[in-house]
Design a protein around this motif. Structure first.
Motif, PDB file in Angstrom:
ATOM      1  N   ASP A  95      41.332  90.109 145.596  1.00 25.23           N
ATOM      2  CA  ASP A  95      42.445  89.309 145.080  1.00 25.23           C
ATOM      3  C   ASP A  95      43.619  90.199 144.680  1.00 25.23           C
ATOM      4  O   ASP A  95      44.780  89.910 145.021  1.00 25.23           O
ATOM      5  N   THR A  96      43.340  91.285 143.975  1.00 23.73           N
ATOM      6  CA  THR A  96      44.407  92.197 143.551  1.00 23.73           C
ATOM      7  C   THR A  96      45.060  92.875 144.748  1.00 23.73           C
ATOM      8  O   THR A  96      46.292  92.991 144.818  1.00 23.73           O
ATOM      9  N   LEU A  97      44.257  93.320 145.697  1.00 27.17           N
ATOM     10  CA  LEU A  97      44.798  93.993 146.881  1.00 27.17           C
ATOM     11  C   LEU A  97      45.694  93.060 147.684  1.00 27.17           C
ATOM     12  O   LEU A  97      46.817  93.426 148.071  1.00 27.17           O
ATOM     13  N   LEU A  98      45.244  91.844 147.928  1.00 28.78           N
ATOM     14  CA  LEU A  98      46.043  90.902 148.712  1.00 28.78           C
ATOM     15  C   LEU A  98      47.325  90.514 147.979  1.00 28.78           C
ATOM     16  O   LEU A  98      48.388  90.364 148.602  1.00 28.78           O
ATOM     17  N   ASN A  99      47.241  90.361 146.663  1.00 26.04           N
ATOM     18  CA  ASN A  99      48.446  90.053 145.893  1.00 26.04           C
ATOM     19  C   ASN A  99      49.423  91.221 145.903  1.00 26.04           C
ATOM     20  O   ASN A  99      50.642  91.026 145.938  1.00 26.04           O
ATOM     21  N   HIS A 100      48.886  92.446 145.871  1.00 30.93           N
ATOM     22  CA  HIS A 100      49.752  93.625 145.948  1.00 30.93           C
ATOM     23  C   HIS A 100      50.498  93.657 147.283  1.00 30.93           C
ATOM     24  O   HIS A 100      51.716  93.895 147.319  1.00 30.93           O
ATOM     25  N   LEU A 101      49.787  93.415 148.365  1.00 29.07           N
ATOM     26  CA  LEU A 101      50.419  93.429 149.684  1.00 29.07           C
ATOM     27  C   LEU A 101      51.455  92.315 149.802  1.00 29.07           C
ATOM     28  O   LEU A 101      52.535  92.508 150.378  1.00 29.07           O
ATOM     29  N   GLN A 102      51.147  91.159 149.241  1.00 24.10           N
ATOM     30  CA  GLN A 102      52.091  90.038 149.295  1.00 24.10           C
ATOM     31  C   GLN A 102      53.337  90.331 148.459  1.00 24.10           C
ATOM     32  O   GLN A 102      54.471  90.098 148.909  1.00 24.10           O
ATOM     33  N   ASP A 103      53.140  90.850 147.247  1.00 30.82           N
ATOM     34  CA  ASP A 103      54.277  91.134 146.362  1.00 30.82           C
ATOM     35  C   ASP A 103      55.208  92.185 146.952  1.00 30.82           C
ATOM     36  O   ASP A 103      56.432  92.122 146.784  1.00 30.82           O
ATOM     37  N   THR A 104      54.623  93.181 147.611  1.00 34.40           N
ATOM     38  CA  THR A 104      55.416  94.304 148.127  1.00 34.40           C
ATOM     39  C   THR A 104      55.869  94.101 149.570  1.00 34.40           C
ATOM     40  O   THR A 104      56.675  94.886 150.083  1.00 34.40           O
ATOM     41  N   GLY A 105      55.338  93.071 150.234  1.00 39.32           N
ATOM     42  CA  GLY A 105      55.691  92.824 151.627  1.00 39.32           C
ATOM     43  C   GLY A 105      55.137  93.873 152.572  1.00 39.32           C
ATOM     44  O   GLY A 105      55.718  94.130 153.641  1.00 39.32           O
ATOM     45  N   ARG A 106      54.015  94.471 152.209  1.00 37.01           N
ATOM     46  CA  ARG A 106      53.435  95.551 153.006  1.00 37.01           C
ATOM     47  C   ARG A 106      52.191  95.099 153.756  1.00 37.01           C
ATOM     48  O   ARG A 106      51.549  94.122 153.392  1.00 37.01           O
ATOM     49  N   ASP A 107      51.865  95.861 154.792  1.00 36.61           N
ATOM     50  CA  ASP A 107      50.579  95.744 155.463  1.00 36.61           C
ATOM     51  C   ASP A 107      49.655  96.812 154.901  1.00 36.61           C
ATOM     52  O   ASP A 107      50.109  97.796 154.304  1.00 36.61           O
ATOM     53  N   LEU A 108      48.371  96.655 155.138  1.00 36.96           N
ATOM     54  CA  LEU A 108      47.410  97.652 154.669  1.00 36.96           C
ATOM     55  C   LEU A 108      47.707  99.027 155.266  1.00 36.96           C
ATOM     56  O   LEU A 108      47.535 100.058 154.607  1.00 36.96           O
ATOM     57  N   THR A 166      49.847  96.812 140.246  1.00 43.15           N
ATOM     58  CA  THR A 166      49.583  95.377 140.301  1.00 43.15           C
ATOM     59  C   THR A 166      48.527  95.011 139.270  1.00 43.15           C
ATOM     60  O   THR A 166      47.411  95.539 139.296  1.00 43.15           O
ATOM     61  N   ILE A 167      48.898  94.129 138.357  1.00 43.23           N
ATOM     62  CA  ILE A 167      47.990  93.677 137.306  1.00 43.23           C
ATOM     63  C   ILE A 167      47.029  92.649 137.893  1.00 43.23           C
ATOM     64  O   ILE A 167      47.450  91.670 138.510  1.00 43.23           O
ATOM     65  N   GLY A 168      45.752  92.872 137.693  1.00 43.22           N
ATOM     66  CA  GLY A 168      44.756  91.972 138.252  1.00 43.22           C
ATOM     67  C   GLY A 168      44.500  90.748 137.391  1.00 43.22           C
ATOM     68  O   GLY A 168      44.825  90.718 136.203  1.00 43.22           O
ATOM     69  N   LYS A 169      43.919  89.742 138.009  1.00 47.82           N
ATOM     70  CA  LYS A 169      43.477  88.538 137.313  1.00 47.82           C
ATOM     71  C   LYS A 169      41.957  88.572 137.185  1.00 47.82           C
ATOM     72  O   LYS A 169      41.271  89.169 138.014  1.00 47.82           O
ATOM     73  N   VAL A 170      41.443  87.927 136.157  1.00 48.51           N
ATOM     74  CA  VAL A 170      39.992  87.823 136.010  1.00 48.51           C
ATOM     75  C   VAL A 170      39.478  86.820 137.035  1.00 48.51           C
ATOM     76  O   VAL A 170      39.897  85.662 137.058  1.00 48.51           O
ATOM     77  N   ILE A 171      38.589  87.294 137.897  1.00 43.92           N
ATOM     78  CA  ILE A 171      38.010  86.464 138.952  1.00 43.92           C
ATOM     79  C   ILE A 171      36.504  86.382 138.730  1.00 43.92           C
ATOM     80  O   ILE A 171      35.828  87.404 138.617  1.00 43.92           O
ATOM     81  N   ASP A 172      35.988  85.176 138.669  1.00 46.80           N
ATOM     82  CA  ASP A 172      34.556  84.977 138.430  1.00 46.80           C
ATOM     83  C   ASP A 172      33.927  84.331 139.657  1.00 46.80           C
ATOM     84  O   ASP A 172      34.214  83.181 139.984  1.00 46.80           O
ATOM     85  N   ALA A 173      33.082  85.091 140.339  1.00 44.91           N
ATOM     86  CA  ALA A 173      32.420  84.585 141.543  1.00 44.91           C
ATOM     87  C   ALA A 173      31.104  83.884 141.226  1.00 44.91           C
ATOM     88  O   ALA A 173      30.389  83.460 142.135  1.00 44.91           O
ATOM     89  N   GLY A 174      30.766  83.800 139.940  1.00 48.17           N
ATOM     90  CA  GLY A 174      29.551  83.105 139.543  1.00 48.17           C
ATOM     91  C   GLY A 174      28.291  83.948 139.573  1.00 48.17           C
ATOM     92  O   GLY A 174      27.187  83.426 139.382  1.00 48.17           O
TER      93      GLY A 174
END
Length: 349
Positions: free
Chosen positions: A223-236, A198-206
């Protein structure tokens, strides 16, 4: 739009090799390193040369372990924290393998794994070797203060690992290997494959404090972990283990809290999740908030995680290297610290 690449051929990781410095060799993962330095100069007259030598050793030993020669390698992907990728570039000068220099700060290991998997999965190269390194003394000199200055580090600061790790990817399964358990019984080692990335996005928390790297990178990891789970339809719980790169104690807690806020069970997070920055040192070693650096996740993934999977102790793992995308001048210009994280899903067969 989905951020996850599903690899049809599921490239094999034929071998791994990890090196730790003197401090890392005295830590809790000492038995999982393939080699530990007695002296962090590694016989060289500069810290930078020592780091490049560590990376070169990791790469060459990784190739040798896979029963390959440098002529068998179609591409080498590597990165580090130094300007112009000094450690990687000078290492590549000696090996004369087609080279792609990768910079993702401390996310370099999983970024290299993903790009290497793309090359092998697409049949652009049969064998790809990847690696990453860091060195406490080189990072301090470039990003903070010369060691001779003796400046004080706040409790939130992390310790850049003197370490390197390498892995060799291939479309072929490689040689059969065995290992002996504690009772002396011989077992076949499992094969480790890259299932997706899963390719991550640049996230800036300030976050603007360069001594708060874990806080700066944690939102990107989530963000990357949650997107990975969403894309793959998996649970942790699909995974036996989930590892982030080098968030340290502060960043690890932030990740756990944010995952819990997203609805993931706290007990499940505690059971499955760990961070390389909290694994590589012990509290007695006075590293404050834990480990960091490209070599931190590289050495833990190529050593501890890979070997655990080969022995069948972990069958599904999600590894997420995290990077803080600051430069030596951006903090002085009032910039915040953007974070990035890339995830690689590994499985055994």
């Amino acid at each position: 739009m989905e951020q996850t690449l599903n690899f049809r051929r599921k490239p094999y990781i034929l071998s791994g090799y990890s090196i730790g410095g003197e401090k890392e060799g005295n830590g809790p993962l000492h038995e999982w390193f393939d080699f530990c330095l007695d002296d962090d100069t590694y016989g060289e007259n500069t810290w930078e040369k020592a780091e490049s030598k560590m990376l070169k050793t990791s790469i060459t030993e990784c190739i040798r372990r896979a029963d390959k020669d440098t002529d068998d390698i179609g591409a080498m992907l590597s990165g580090d924290l130094l300007n112009q990728l000094m450690s990687s570039s000078f290492m590549a000068r000696d090996l004369r393998i087609p080279f792609l220099g990768i910079y993702g700060a401390c996310s370099t290991m999983t970024e290299s794994l993903m790009l290497g998997a793309v090359l092998t999965d697409g049949k652009y190269s049969d064998n790809v070797v990847i690696g990453a390194s860091s060195h406490y003394c080189t990072a301090e000199r470039q990003f903070r203060m010369p060691l001779e200055h003796g400046n004080q580090r706040p409790p939130s600061a992390q310790w850049t690992a003197t370490a390197a790790g390498a892995m060799l990817l291939s479309g072929e399964s490689g040689i059969e290997e065995t290992f002996a358990d504690k009772e002396g019984k011989i077992h076949n080692m499992k094969k480790v494959r890259i299932e997706s990335g899963t390719i991550g996005k640049v996230i800036d928390a300030g976050v603007k404090d360069a001594n708060q790297m874990g806080s700066a990178m944690a939102p990107a990891a989530v963000d990357t972990l949650l997107n990975h789970l969403q894309d793959t339809g998996r649970d942790l719980k699909y995974y036996d283990a989930v590892f982030t790169g080098d968030l340290g104690y502060i960043g690890k807690k932030i990740v756990a809290d944010l995952l819990s806020d997203s609805g993931i069970d706290k007990d499940q997070i505690e059971r499955i999740y760990d961070d390389c920055g909290t694994m590589i040192y012990e509290p007695r070693q006075d590293v404050h908030s834990g480990g960091s650096g490209c070599g931190c996740s590289a050495s833990v993934f190529a050593g501890y995680v890979y070997k655990k999977m080969k022995r069948g102790e972990i069958n599904r793992a999600l590894i997420i290297s995290t990077g803080a995308l600051l430069s030596t001048i951006s903090p002085f210009q009032g910039e915040s610290i953007p974070g990035i994280a890339h995830a690689i899903s590994l499985e055994t067969e």
